[in-house]
Design a protein around this motif. Structure first.
Motif, PDB file in Angstrom:
ATOM      1  N   ASP A 224      34.972  42.865  35.604  1.00  0.00           N
ATOM      2  CA  ASP A 224      33.568  43.173  35.378  1.00  0.00           C
ATOM      3  C   ASP A 224      32.826  43.201  36.721  1.00  0.00           C
ATOM      4  O   ASP A 224      32.020  44.091  36.995  1.00  0.00           O
ATOM      5  CB  ASP A 224      32.990  42.086  34.451  1.00  0.00           C
ATOM      6  CG  ASP A 224      31.615  42.434  33.939  1.00  0.00           C
ATOM      7  OD1 ASP A 224      31.367  43.626  33.712  1.00  0.00           O
ATOM      8  OD2 ASP A 224      30.782  41.520  33.792  1.00  0.00           O
ATOM      9  N   GLU A 225      33.144  42.217  37.573  1.00  0.00           N
ATOM     10  CA  GLU A 225      32.502  42.149  38.897  1.00  0.00           C
ATOM     11  C   GLU A 225      32.820  43.403  39.708  1.00  0.00           C
ATOM     12  O   GLU A 225      31.951  43.977  40.341  1.00  0.00           O
ATOM     13  CB  GLU A 225      33.029  40.929  39.672  1.00  0.00           C
ATOM     14  CG  GLU A 225      32.611  39.602  39.089  1.00  0.00           C
ATOM     15  CD  GLU A 225      31.125  39.344  39.282  1.00  0.00           C
ATOM     16  OE1 GLU A 225      30.628  39.629  40.365  1.00  0.00           O
ATOM     17  OE2 GLU A 225      30.479  38.879  38.321  1.00  0.00           O
ATOM     18  N   LEU A 226      34.104  43.793  39.670  1.00  0.00           N
ATOM     19  CA  LEU A 226      34.496  44.982  40.439  1.00  0.00           C
ATOM     20  C   LEU A 226      33.743  46.206  39.924  1.00  0.00           C
ATOM     21  O   LEU A 226      33.228  47.012  40.697  1.00  0.00           O
ATOM     22  CB  LEU A 226      36.013  45.192  40.341  1.00  0.00           C
ATOM     23  CG  LEU A 226      36.546  46.488  40.965  1.00  0.00           C
ATOM     24  CD1 LEU A 226      36.286  46.520  42.476  1.00  0.00           C
ATOM     25  CD2 LEU A 226      38.041  46.665  40.717  1.00  0.00           C
ATOM     26  N   TYR A 341      40.237  55.808  47.841  1.00  0.00           N
ATOM     27  CA  TYR A 341      40.577  55.806  46.410  1.00  0.00           C
ATOM     28  C   TYR A 341      41.814  54.935  46.173  1.00  0.00           C
ATOM     29  O   TYR A 341      42.722  54.912  47.004  1.00  0.00           O
ATOM     30  CB  TYR A 341      40.908  57.217  45.930  1.00  0.00           C
ATOM     31  CG  TYR A 341      39.719  58.106  45.713  1.00  0.00           C
ATOM     32  CD1 TYR A 341      39.128  58.200  44.457  1.00  0.00           C
ATOM     33  CD2 TYR A 341      39.196  58.851  46.757  1.00  0.00           C
ATOM     34  CE1 TYR A 341      38.031  59.020  44.254  1.00  0.00           C
ATOM     35  CE2 TYR A 341      38.101  59.680  46.560  1.00  0.00           C
ATOM     36  CZ  TYR A 341      37.523  59.758  45.304  1.00  0.00           C
ATOM     37  OH  TYR A 341      36.445  60.564  45.105  1.00  0.00           O
ATOM     38  N   ALA A 342      41.811  54.275  45.039  1.00  0.00           N
ATOM     39  CA  ALA A 342      43.020  53.520  44.650  1.00  0.00           C
ATOM     40  C   ALA A 342      42.963  53.238  43.158  1.00  0.00           C
ATOM     41  O   ALA A 342      41.921  53.415  42.526  1.00  0.00           O
ATOM     42  CB  ALA A 342      43.099  52.213  45.423  1.00  0.00           C
ATOM     43  N   ASN A 343      44.100  52.823  42.633  1.00  0.00           N
ATOM     44  CA  ASN A 343      44.143  52.440  41.212  1.00  0.00           C
ATOM     45  C   ASN A 343      43.838  50.960  41.069  1.00  0.00           C
ATOM     46  O   ASN A 343      44.109  50.182  41.972  1.00  0.00           O
ATOM     47  CB  ASN A 343      45.535  52.710  40.657  1.00  0.00           C
ATOM     48  CG  ASN A 343      45.908  54.147  40.778  1.00  0.00           C
ATOM     49  OD1 ASN A 343      45.104  55.026  40.478  1.00  0.00           O
ATOM     50  ND2 ASN A 343      47.108  54.406  41.259  1.00  0.00           N
ATOM     51  N   ILE A 344      43.320  50.610  39.909  1.00  0.00           N
ATOM     52  CA  ILE A 344      42.970  49.198  39.698  1.00  0.00           C
ATOM     53  C   ILE A 344      44.215  48.392  39.357  1.00  0.00           C
ATOM     54  O   ILE A 344      45.034  48.800  38.539  1.00  0.00           O
ATOM     55  CB  ILE A 344      41.939  49.060  38.554  1.00  0.00           C
ATOM     56  CG1 ILE A 344      40.639  49.757  38.953  1.00  0.00           C
ATOM     57  CG2 ILE A 344      41.684  47.588  38.226  1.00  0.00           C
ATOM     58  CD1 ILE A 344      39.540  49.703  37.909  1.00  0.00           C
ATOM     59  N   GLU A 345      44.328  47.250  40.018  1.00  0.00           N
ATOM     60  CA  GLU A 345      45.366  46.273  39.639  1.00  0.00           C
ATOM     61  C   GLU A 345      44.621  45.121  38.974  1.00  0.00           C
ATOM     62  O   GLU A 345      43.604  44.668  39.493  1.00  0.00           O
ATOM     63  CB  GLU A 345      46.101  45.792  40.883  1.00  0.00           C
ATOM     64  CG  GLU A 345      46.903  46.907  41.532  1.00  0.00           C
ATOM     65  CD  GLU A 345      47.608  46.467  42.815  1.00  0.00           C
ATOM     66  OE1 GLU A 345      48.826  46.638  42.896  1.00  0.00           O
ATOM     67  OE2 GLU A 345      46.932  45.967  43.723  1.00  0.00           O
ATOM     68  N   GLU A 350      43.701  40.542  43.092  1.00  0.00           N
ATOM     69  CA  GLU A 350      43.612  41.947  43.455  1.00  0.00           C
ATOM     70  C   GLU A 350      42.233  42.511  43.121  1.00  0.00           C
ATOM     71  O   GLU A 350      41.655  43.281  43.879  1.00  0.00           O
ATOM     72  CB  GLU A 350      44.694  42.750  42.710  1.00  0.00           C
ATOM     73  CG  GLU A 350      46.088  42.679  43.309  1.00  0.00           C
ATOM     74  CD  GLU A 350      46.759  41.328  43.201  1.00  0.00           C
ATOM     75  OE1 GLU A 350      46.164  40.381  42.636  1.00  0.00           O
ATOM     76  OE2 GLU A 350      47.892  41.199  43.697  1.00  0.00           O
ATOM     77  N   LEU A 351      41.697  42.103  41.980  1.00  0.00           N
ATOM     78  CA  LEU A 351      40.364  42.589  41.595  1.00  0.00           C
ATOM     79  C   LEU A 351      39.323  42.093  42.590  1.00  0.00           C
ATOM     80  O   LEU A 351      38.433  42.816  43.023  1.00  0.00           O
ATOM     81  CB  LEU A 351      40.029  42.108  40.181  1.00  0.00           C
ATOM     82  CG  LEU A 351      40.865  42.763  39.066  1.00  0.00           C
ATOM     83  CD1 LEU A 351      40.729  41.984  37.771  1.00  0.00           C
ATOM     84  CD2 LEU A 351      40.436  44.207  38.846  1.00  0.00           C
ATOM     85  N   ALA A 355      36.902  44.299  45.129  1.00  0.00           N
ATOM     86  CA  ALA A 355      35.434  44.206  45.131  1.00  0.00           C
ATOM     87  C   ALA A 355      34.951  44.043  46.573  1.00  0.00           C
ATOM     88  O   ALA A 355      33.929  44.610  46.975  1.00  0.00           O
ATOM     89  CB  ALA A 355      34.974  43.036  44.276  1.00  0.00           C
ATOM     90  N   VAL A 356      35.719  43.284  47.366  1.00  0.00           N
ATOM     91  CA  VAL A 356      35.338  43.093  48.770  1.00  0.00           C
ATOM     92  C   VAL A 356      35.493  44.400  49.547  1.00  0.00           C
ATOM     93  O   VAL A 356      34.661  44.744  50.399  1.00  0.00           O
ATOM     94  CB  VAL A 356      36.187  41.963  49.399  1.00  0.00           C
ATOM     95  CG1 VAL A 356      35.910  41.846  50.883  1.00  0.00           C
ATOM     96  CG2 VAL A 356      35.871  40.654  48.712  1.00  0.00           C
TER      97      VAL A 356
END
Ligand SMILES: Cc1cc2nc3c(=O)[nH]c(=O)nc-3n(C[C@H](O)[C@H](O)[C@H](O)COP(=O)(O)OP(=O)(O)OC[C@H]3O[C@@H](n4cnc5c(N)ncnc54)[C@H](O)[C@@H]3O)c2cc1C
Length: 759
Positions: A224-226, A341-345, A350-351, A355-356
């Motif tokens: 959710d934060e990301l 760009y990247a995929n979410i892990e 990792e999340l 976010a950072v």
């Protein structure tokens, strides 16, 4: 405890799960009306204060005060109805998570014990540290130093919960907590140590749910934060200056790659692919050398494919892990990259890291975007009527089917990235990227049987397609089928058609063996489900009358389910049980027994065959994973979260995947979201002979293949040689006697699981 025993043994047991609390009506707790009302007032006041000022985070000592009140109540008496009322109040407070207590028991001597706070996570005999822990480990010293420093640091600078906390502060915090390579999800650390050191710490971020909260929610989770920080960055994303585009490859499908490629085209620039080797992350997830080796082989394959499209793929090793976000930004600066760009892990660390990255990118005039990709339905999309995440697979799957049927885009596969313009090869700063060497192995993760693994599990998308073709269409591939087919009976038709039976038969090559490719993101789950749906005349589910195709799709959906679980209940990523009450089960640790389990020398043929198969091939049939996991947990009473079970599978499985492995262990240990009820305990002798649904290894071909000592046997003796043969004949086999008596072990497990905390 039965009602008739009420007067003899006064015992009060509060369950964290209200369902169980209701079942437990017969346990009793005597309390006077005055004390009840006082306790009620205390609870309400504390809950309100806690709610407002987050007291539980600052003054954990108040919990003990509450326990003392409860202890005093213990001697008082009152009728059962009011007693229930009290229980409801306590349970409700616990359910709200405001008391931050997992559960508590006032035992027969009237001494209150607050699980997790007073009781150690692992009890019972422990001769010495587990072999994994004592093994020489290249990262060990670093990790233990980091552990010490991180602990004292976090104690000194425990971050305060601050409503106004800035993202900058969050980034710094990320660095501080991730300064420890032995972080959150590493199963080798004790529960408390992990929680203390973990980035998933209840003091870590504003609004973050208490990891012990029962309910589960997608709100306030690291995902959710990301998503929130990405939303805030949307404007910057659109405004980002023209520049090259980074595709940060995590080897998980290519949705993000497609977008990266489109972005570069629209700006008239180039895509650069980067793969990051982060030993700190591997260590924190307990990754094994086989899995890392497989990943590097896949990166190499991908690199040659991308080269043909003029897309350079480079690899950077970044250590310590805390520096990954900064290093990504420096890489972007070096190569004039403005979009990432990247995929979410979905794992917590990792999340947080991503976010950072979004934040740092924004600060430096760039933009980062992460895409849901490695599962079919994104977490948060399937909610109950109450808006909560599902914790039971059945209704979740029903909703999953409905959602996939209603949203065609969920099964859409991505296009291959478009080629970069030829000019990239002449670009002053980019041309050299094509010549960079890719390391073949990662220091500390050298794979001892790399050659054999490469034969059994060839890398690359085409190999994955071959496995899919073999399974769905019966196409023959190059792969070594015989090692997975011990039974002589070979099916002529495609394995999928016989899947309802094949999925229970380790002796036949009846499943897809696609898991390593799906786990590594070499093939997309969308592609495999789409293909199966097409072959099943466009249907995903047969509404209860499942055939091979729909049955198989429902298995693929488990991947999604477990990914949703780790997002909604992030504590499971921290080595915690989903069902917290079960964390208090008393465990054992007998070094010799654990060694026998690992090496396949338990005296239980099906367990030994399966463990030996995994060590030899990096794969174990699903049914055998359940049998061996349950044997460790219920027969040997070993805490699967601690060093041995989950971690050992992560080390050896080619398909090691955090969410699926954890989900499988939680299920087998009866501690998970949708658990095997604790009283259902597999009998490892009869499991191979006959399982609930079908015969797992009817002719014993699987056992004979992997336990050659038993080759000469047949019939019941093959499945249970110790009890079915006379002493002399058994001795001749050179096969070990059972390391535990299953019937005795079963009784012990039933007792301990029924009343967690009891010996
Ligand atoms: C204790 C335990 C640990 C496990 N650890 C892992 C793991 O680390 N990685 C992993 O991918 N699976 C894990 N599983 C799930 C399952 O055992 C494997 O996915 C399956 O055996 C892989 O074989 P297959 O590809 O031939 O599966 P198939 O039967 O062909 O199924 C197709 C795909 O569906 C998915 N799938 C099937 N069953 C499950 C399941 N129960 N949970 C999640 N996904 C599933 C897999 O991606 C699999 O490749 C574990 C199960 C248990 C009980």
């Amino acid at each position: 405890m039965a009602r008739r025993d009420r007067d003899r043994d006064k015992q009060f047991f509060v369950e964290t799960d209200p369902k169980n609390a209701r079942q437990d009506r017969d346990t009793n707790f005597y309390v006077s009306a005055d004390i009840l009302s006082m306790l009620y007032t205390v609870l309400v006041t504390i809950t309100a204060l806690d709610n407002k000022y987050k007291l539980s985070h600052k003054v954990p000592g108040w919990k003990f005060a509450l326990l003392n009140v409860a202890k005093r109540c213990h001697d008082a008496t009152m009728p059962g109805e009011e007693n229930l009322l009290l229980r409801k109040l306590v349970v409700r407070s616990l359910v709200w998570g405001k008391l931050s207590m997992r559960n508590y028991v006032i035992n027969k001597s009237g001494i209150p014990r607050c699980f997790g706070d007073i009781m150690p996570a692992t009890r019972g005999k422990r001769k010495e540290r587990s072999p994994i822990e004592s093994e020489k480990d290249p990262h060990k010293e670093e990790a233990s130093n980091a552990q010490k420093s991180s602990r004292s640091e976090s104690e000194k600078k425990a971050p305060k919960l601050n409503q106004e906390e800035s993202e900058k502060g969050r980034a710094k915090r990320y660095e501080r907590v991730s300064n420890n390579t032995n972080n959150t999800s590493h199963p080798r650390l004790g529960v408390k140590a992990r929680e203390k050191q973990g980035m998933y710490n209840k003091n870590a971020q504003k609004g973050e749910p208490d990891p012990t909260a029962i309910g589960g929610s997608f709100e306030g989770t690291p995902l959710d934060e990301l998503e929130k920080v990405m939303k805030k960055s949307e404007v910057e994303f659109k405004k980002a200056k023209n520049g090259n585009v980074l595709m940060w490859i995590r080897n998980k499908d290519f949705r993000a790659f497609e977008r990266a490629s489109q972005a570069a085209k629209s700006m008239g620039t180039h895509v650069i692919a980067l793969h990051v080797i982060s030993p700190g992350d591997y260590k924190s997830h307990g990754r094994g050398a086989r899995r890392i080796d497989f990943m590097m082989r896949n990166v190499k394959e991908l690199r040659s494919e991308l080269k043909e499209k003029n897309i350079p793929l480079v690899v950077r090793t970044i250590t310590p892990r805390k520096t990954v976000p900064k290093e990504i930004i420096s890489f972007c600066d070096e190569f004039n990259i403005t979009k990432i760009y990247a995929n979410i892990e979905y794992e917590v660390d990792e999340l947080r890291r991503d976010a950072v990255v979004v934040h740092l990118a924004r600060e430096s005039g760039k933009a980062a975007f992460f895409v849901h990709d490695c599962i079919i339905v994104p977490p948060g999309m399937l909610l109950t009527k109450e808006g909560k995440p599902y914790s039971v697979y059945g209704p979740w799957f029903k909703k999953w089917v409905e959602t996939v049927n209603e949203n065609d885009n969920l099964l859409e596969t991505s296009e291959d990235p478009e080629a970069n313009d030829e000019s990239v090869r002449k670009d002053k700063s980019l041309h050299s990227l094509f010549e960079e060497e890719i390391p073949s192995e990662v220091e500390g993760y050298e794979c001892a049987d790399a050659e054999k693994m490469a034969q059994l599990w060839p890398a690359g998308y085409h190999s994955a397609r071959e496995s899919l073709g073999r399974f769905l269409e019966g196409k023959k591939g190059k792969e070594a089928d015989d090692i997975f087919q011990s039974s002589k009976v070979k099916e002529k038709k495609a394995a999928v058609e016989n899947y309802p039976e094949g999925r229970n038969r380790p002796d036949v090559d009846g499943t897809s063996r696609l898991s390593p490719y799906l786990a590594a993101g070499v093939i997309s789950p969308r592609e495999v489900v789409q293909k199966a749906r097409k072959m099943n005349k466009g249907s995903i589910s047969q509404g209860g009358k499942e055939n091979g195709f729909s049955n198989w799709i429902s298995e693929v959906a488990w991947r999604d389910f477990y990914a949703h679980v780790i997002v909604a209940w992030p504590r499971v990523v921290m080595g915690r049980a989903y069902n917290l009450a079960m964390e208090s089960v008393c465990w054992e640790y007998e070094e010799d027994q654990v060694k026998a389990w690992k090496e396949g020398n338990t005296g239980y043929p099906i367990v030994d065959a399966a463990m030996r198969q995994m060590r030899e091939t990096g794969f174990m049939h699903n049914r055998c994973r359940m049998i061996t996991a349950m044997f460790l947990v219920k027969d040997l009473m070993v805490d699967w979260k601690n060093e041995v079970g989950e971690a050992y599978f992560m080390q050896h499985l080619m398909d090691a995947d955090f969410a699926s492995n954890n989900g499988g262990w939680q299920w087998s240990a009866s501690t998970g979201t949708d658990p095997q009820p604790y009283f259902r305990i597999f009998n490892p002798f009869s499991q191979s002979e006959k399982s609930a649904q079908s015969y797992s290894d009817p002719d014993g071909a699987y056992i004979k293949r992997w336990v050659p000592e038993l080759k000469s046997l047949s019939g019941k003796a093959l499945h249970d040689p110790f009890h079915k043969l006379d002493k002399a004949s058994f001795k001749k086999l050179g096969y070990p006697e059972p390391i535990v008596d299953h019937n005795e072990a079963r009784k012990r497990a039933l007792r301990r699981f029924k009343t967690p905390g009891e010996k």
